[in-house]
Write an enzyme that holds these catalytic residues in place. Structure first.
Site, PDB file in Angstrom:
ATOM      1  N   GLU A 134     -21.773  32.694  66.172  1.00 12.72           N
ATOM      2  CA  GLU A 134     -22.595  32.045  67.200  1.00 12.72           C
ATOM      3  C   GLU A 134     -22.417  32.592  68.615  1.00 12.72           C
ATOM      4  O   GLU A 134     -21.827  31.939  69.480  1.00 12.72           O
ATOM      5  CB  GLU A 134     -22.347  30.525  67.198  1.00 12.72           C
ATOM      6  N   GLU A 154     -23.755  28.088  57.983  1.00 14.20           N
ATOM      7  CA  GLU A 154     -23.387  26.694  58.285  1.00 14.20           C
ATOM      8  C   GLU A 154     -24.630  25.837  58.196  1.00 14.20           C
ATOM      9  O   GLU A 154     -25.709  26.245  58.622  1.00 14.20           O
ATOM     10  CB  GLU A 154     -22.819  26.526  59.710  1.00 14.20           C
TER      11      GLU A 154
END
Ligand code: FCB
Length: 490
Positions: A208, A396
């Site tokens: 991320e 995720e």
């Protein structure tokens, strides 16, 4: 506006109705008197053969043992120990004590039936000062963990950077503000992959970009708590993708043949407000532009004209060679998908407008987590349509919930089950249309340290009592076990 539980449930139900169509085959089975939801009876709800089901965690969120075996502080140790930065001053000092309890945690995975586990390696365990001499004792922990996983038939997927930057690098060069950190990251990544790739066949470089740079270096809500602007911010973003690219090259140079490399990015997931051609086109263009700083430059090897025009005099400085490194070919692309960004066609020159979430839009207890199951369809579909990505992983997906332990000791997290069922229905829609999604990692195996939210937002499918460290499967663990067993939405 605060949402009632009823609003939340109502919207989840509506999402399910709107998105989960019975196939002709399933309808046929129902007519023939077979229950449409019997295992394998509902053809369109099945995932491709060999689909990888996994769970995910990250080092600072679960390990604890922050001063053990030579580990030195990361920016998250410093940040969480700074008064006022995390909810109730929570830190990852102990977290889930996974460093000592990993064997039990592997048994939780085995009981679920997952084939894969995504964990992250703490850079400050391997290189406590970020650079310089490696610390063999730090790497030993991952050796033990990997062996334990393999002995239990679980494939390790290792992330090399899930935000725990060695504090020494923040102090000496300003962390990701400096290209020296990109280079140090590549050295650490190459070294670590070289050591582990006899058994770890899949590495993710960075988790991320869009969170650790924007929330940590721009908004100051995550470590290192900076509020950069202008050229410094653009350069920091560039150094992050450069770190990724240099790490890909370093891993390829040092890892065993057959090692596969990718990343795990939280792209803005642009969902068309209505699934008509005009809005789909707008959403696809928005997916390029809103992700220009990270995924787009990694895929295309260039910043978009719009990104550079918006940056103006603050645009990052870089070389052609750097762009080449940044766009190094990848073996797979991971995306963390939680929440939708709605986009409509608006007739403007850029061709799209982002539609803000109305105040009544349902979200999980984490206020950023708007519930839009179709994000799990559009995320992979854009990757495939825009850049022909052939190996996609959902690295995720999951949600926080107001979990309460019932009198019988169980957590009946029906809202998390509804969330997962609806999102997985949309993922299944993608795979049934041929979008090449190869695996799914549920966030998270267990409740853990949720960054600035401390221990207040629980994302686990196992409940953790942080006083006793007892782990208990929630209803959502039963649900996920059934999904895995059937290889279908349960
Ligand atoms: C993601 C992070 C992960 C976890 C989830 C809820 O942004 O990668 O560590 O905190 O959100």
């Amino acid at each position: 506006m605060k949402l009632t539980r009823r609003d939340f449930a109502k919207s989840l139900g509506a999402a399910a109705l709107g998105t989960t169509a019975l196939s002709a085959q399933a309808a046929g089975a129902a007519l023939a008197g077979k229950p449409a939801d019997a295992p394998q009876a509902s053809g369109t709800r099945t995932f491709p053969q060999g689909f990888q089901w996994g769970s995910a965690t990250a080092s600072y969120q679960v390990e604890g043992a922050v001063a053990e075996d030579g580990r030195k502080p990361s920016i998250w140790d410093t940040f969480s120990h700074t008064p006022g930065k995390t909810f109730e001053g929570a830190t990852g000092d102990v977290a889930n004590d996974h460093y000592h309890r990993y064997k039990g945690d592997v048994q939780l995975m085995k009981a679920l039936g997952v084939s894969s586990y995504r964990f992250s390696i703490a850079w400050p365990r391997v290189f406590p000062d970020g650079t310089g001499a490696p610390n063999p004792k730090g790497l030993d922990f991952y050796d033990r963990l990997v062996d334990e996983l393999l002995e239990n038939g679980i494939q390790p997927y290792a992330t090399l950077y899930h935000w725990d930057l060695p504090q020494a690098l923040q102090d000496s060069v300003g962390g990701w503000q400096s290209r020296e950190t990109s280079e140090a990251f590549a050295k650490y990544a190459g070294y670590t992959a070289g050591k582990l790739s006899d058994r770890v066949k899949q590495f993710f470089t960075i988790n991320e970009f869009g969170a650790f740079v924007e929330v940590g270096y721009r908004m100051g809500v995550h470590a290192p708590g900076l509020q950069l602007k202008g050229a410094a911010l653009y350069q920091t973003r560039h150094n992050a993708v450069l770190g990724h690219g240099l790490a890909v090259q370093a891993i390829r140079a040092s890892a065993a043949p057959g090692t596969r490399v990718g990343l795990a990015e939280n792209m803005a997931i642009c969902c068309p407000v209505v699934e008509s051609d005009v809005h789909i086109k707008a959403a696809r263009e928005a997916a390029r532009q809103l992700n220009a700083a990270y995924m787009t430059v990694i895929q295309e090897g260039a910043y978009t004209d719009l990104y550079l025009a918006t940056a103006g005099k603050d645009a990052p400085t870089y070389t052609a060679e750097e762009l080449k490194a940044i766009s190094s070919p990848l073996d797979f692309v991971g995306v963390n998908i939680y929440t939708p960004t709605y986009v409509r066609a608006d007739g403007s020159a850029q061709g799209y407008a982002v539609v803000p979430h109305p105040a009544s839009f349902p979200h999980a207890p984490s206020p950023w987590l708007y519930v839009g199951p179709e994000a799990l369809y559009w995320g992979p579909r854009h990757l495939h349509d825009l850049w022909k990505v052939q190996d996609i992983y959902i690295t995720e997906n999951g949600c926080s919930a107001a979990d309460a332990v019932a009198a019988d000791g169980k957590v009946y997290d029906t809202d998390r089950v509804a969330y997962l069922r609806n999102y997985l229905s949309q993922l299944q829609r993608a795979t049934s249309e041929g979008v090449p999604v190869k695996g799914y990692f549920l966030w998270s195996l267990m409740d853990n340290f949720e960054w600035a939210d401390g221990y207040s937002n629980r994302f686990g499918i196992h409940h953790v009592d942080f006083t006793t460290q007892v782990r208990t499967p929630k209803l959502s663990a039963d649900f996920y076990r059934e999904v895995i067993r059937r290889n279908a939405v349960a």
